[in-house]
Structure formats: C-alpha cells, structure tokens
Design an enzyme around this catalytic site. Structure first.
Site, PDB file in Angstrom:
ATOM      1  CB  THR A  75      -0.203   2.953   4.384  1.00  0.00           C
ATOM      2  OG1 THR A  75      -1.408   3.645   4.077  1.00  0.00           O
ATOM      3  CG2 THR A  75       0.085   3.057   5.863  1.00  0.00           C
ATOM      4  CB  CYS A  87      -0.849  -0.014   1.263  1.00  0.00           C
ATOM      5  SG  CYS A  87      -1.985   1.370   1.407  1.00  0.00           S
ATOM      6  CG  HIS A 129       3.407   7.475   3.455  1.00  0.00           C
ATOM      7  ND1 HIS A 129       3.881   8.716   3.105  1.00  0.00           N
ATOM      8  CD2 HIS A 129       2.250   7.307   2.773  1.00  0.00           C
ATOM      9  CE1 HIS A 129       3.035   9.278   2.251  1.00  0.00           C
ATOM     10  NE2 HIS A 129       2.045   8.443   2.032  1.00  0.00           N
TER      11      HIS A 129
HETATM   12 ZN   LIG Z   1      -3.792  -0.112   2.112  1.00  0.00          ZN
END
Ligand SMILES: [Zn+2]
Length: 347
Positions: free
Chosen positions: A46, A44, A49
């Site tokens: 995310t 993802c 990050h």
């Molecule tokens: Zn996700």
C-alpha cells in the site's frame, strides 16, 4: 514523559511521486487515545502505491498526510479514560479505525464496518516518531514478540485471516502469489496442519524466499505446469483450499482449474480492474469463494500471537532492515521487487 513539540515523519507533501521526511507536531491525544512512540515500521505494498502516486492513491489519499500503518512501539501517554493499558507497554495495533454506529459494528463484526478509515491512508499514519491511536486499537505485545515482528503483524494478520478462512487440517492448499503475505499465508497453512502447501509465482527470487520461510512446494508457473505437480505429490484430484494472494488474473484462472470438486477459495489479492472469470467452472465444481479484507478485529490478532508463541516463525520474510534515515533505499529496493518485508528503524 516530557513531550517534545516536534517529531520526524514520512509524509506525502504534494500530489506527486515520493515521500518526504518532514518535521510535524507531535499529535495531541483525546480522552480515549494513547500516544505511541514508534520503534519499527514495515513498508507495505500500500505504501508503494502511495509512493508511486498511482490512480488508487490519487483517489484515496489526502495531501498532506503522514503515511504508514505497520508498526511496533511503546505507549508513552494515555488519555484519562484509557483502561487496561499502562505507560511503557510495548504494542502494535490495528490500523483500521472503525465507527460505532453501523449494523456490523454494533454486531461486533468490527472488520466489516463500512465506515472504516485507515491510518496512513485516510488518517495520519505510523511513519513517524509518535502515533496517536485509539486505545481500542492497541494490541499489547508479549516479550516473546520483538519489535520487528511486531512491525509486520498487520500483513501477517492479512495472511492469518486469509489462511484461517477455511479448515486446513489435512488439506491440500494452493497459494497463488509469493509476495510476503502469500509466503506468510503458506507458513500459516503449514503451521496449522495442511497436508501439502504449494505456492506459485513467476518470480524465482520470491519462490526461493518462500521455500526458506516455510516447508512448502514452490512452483514457478512460467516454467512448470501446475497440473503436473498434482500427481507428483500423490494428490488424487486437486487442491482442497486456494488462497489467492496475487491479484493476477491468470493465477486465479489456474487456481479454479486445479481445485477439487467442492473446493474453497479465499481471495486477498486485488485484481487491477474487472477480471474475467469462467463462472461455469466455479458452478460445476461447486466452489465456495470468500473475499478477505483486513484482519478480524481482534480474533485474528489473538490467533496470530498465539501461533507466534507456539512455533510459527516468519522472521525470514524480513529481508531488508534500514534506519529510517535511509528510507529512500528501503523504498527503492522494494519498488525494484527484490525484497520480502522491509523494516525501518525509528530509534
Ligand atoms: Zn500493510
């Protein structure tokens, strides 16, 4: 099952860039948990990050932590109080772990619980051979949904939640941001009966991928004027519904400019900080704005599985598949911005 003592997992082991393949104990489960053997996981934004260890990740993610929250697998152990599931059940699951005491939870609005904790973000995650998950969070998969689609139901759920925020039947829809979730939201809009679906980005590869996944009109706003597209589609005013998936300030501005009177906007993209908005345009156009977080638990899951079983096809959004042994390549490709969804195989 004969329970192994140890498993492989991808973890943030120190407060720095990157993730490491570690050996970790197989999680112990509680009376209302299941243990899931992971077959496939999705990477993802995310996770990028967290890999990059940016400001948000540093503020949010405890170290050490097994990361990852997009998964499909099968139930191999169940706590004594688990009902309605069985060993061997293929499943994905909701990665938001909710509390039971907030006003929202007690009203059944689980996705609005302010005490939510995320697997792979605040709690041990799914980039592992085994995942402990509350049985409540398990979403069984029908045979028609294979593991790689199962592994992207979390982001597809974001797309479905955003797209179904407003009635799209016969409407002209603008999607800003042709990342995987934007592309899937455009596919959902098309599937549920929007009239025109226009998707914008400044990345030609992503727009080409959008056009492969769904019957949409891609517009590269670095080269083309979005306002000129409106008459070319025989649209009289502007877009009825906007789905903002980019977090880009210019994209939101352009969306507000090209909306019709009384238009509706759902925001999933996260701006990098405070974002100036011309609120007078929003007032004078009588625009409704809705912030979207996560998925509705479990209505979004129900709708998404129903649509997948009824012709919604987002498989082409998966552009890269790697064995988890090659996880570095998967992250490198994704960080370079060359990919749609990247799926890692744990089997
Ligand atoms: Zn996700």
């Amino acid at each position: 099952m004969t329970r192994p003592n140890e498993m492989r997992a991808l973890a943030k082991t120190e407060p720095a860039e990157g993730l490491d393949m570690i050996r970790a104990p197989v999680p112990e489960i509680s009376h209302d948990d299941v243990l899931i053997r992971i077959n496939k996981t999705g990477i993802c934004g995310t996770d990028i990050h967290i890999w990059n260890w940016d400001d948000w990740a540093q503020r949010t993610v405890p170290v050490p932590l097994i990361t990852g929250h997009e998964f499909a697998g099968e139930i191999v152990e169940m706590g004594r109080d688990v009902e309605g599931l069985s060993l061997g059940q293929r499943c994905s699951g909701e990665g938001h772990l909710i509390g039971k005491t907030s006003r929202q939870s007690r009203a059944g609005k689980f996705h609005l619980d302010p005490e939510t904790r995320g697997i792979g973000v605040n709690e041990q995650g799914a980039f592992a051979e085994y995942l402990r998950l509350p049985a409540f969070n398990v979403v069984p998969l029908p045979d028609s949904i294979d593991d790689e689609i199962g592994a992207i139901l979390d982001p597809l759920g974001n797309a479905v939640h955003t797209a179904l925020s407003f009635d799209l039947v016969g409407e002209d829809v603008l999607v800003t941001g042709a990342g995987p979730i934007g592309i899937m939201a455009a596919a959902v809009a098309r599937h549920v009966g929007a009239r025109h679906v226009v998707i914008t980005d400044v990345n030609a590869d992503r727009l080409a991928l959008a056009a492969r996944v769904a019957d949409v009109v891609p517009v590269n706003v670095a080269e083309e004027d979005l306002a000129a597209v409106i008459p070319s589609l025989k649209m009289k005013q502007g877009f009825d519904v906007g789905l903002e998936m980019s977090g880009n300030q210019a994209a939101l501005d352009q969306m507000v400019e090209t909306m019709t009177m009384g238009g509706r906007i759902a925001l999933l993209g996260i701006p990098p900080g405070k974002s100036p908005v011309d609120w007078s345009r929003i007032v004078f156009k009588a625009i409704t704005i809705k912030g979207v977080y996560g998925r509705e638990i479990f209505e979004t899951w129900y709708k998404m599985i129903a649509m997948l079983e009824n012709g919604l096809d987002v498989r082409a959004v998966i552009t890269h598949r790697f064995s988890v042994d090659d996880f570095r390549r998967g992250f490198d490709e994704m960080r370079a911005g060359h990919t749609g969804k990247v799926v890692l195989d744990w089997t």
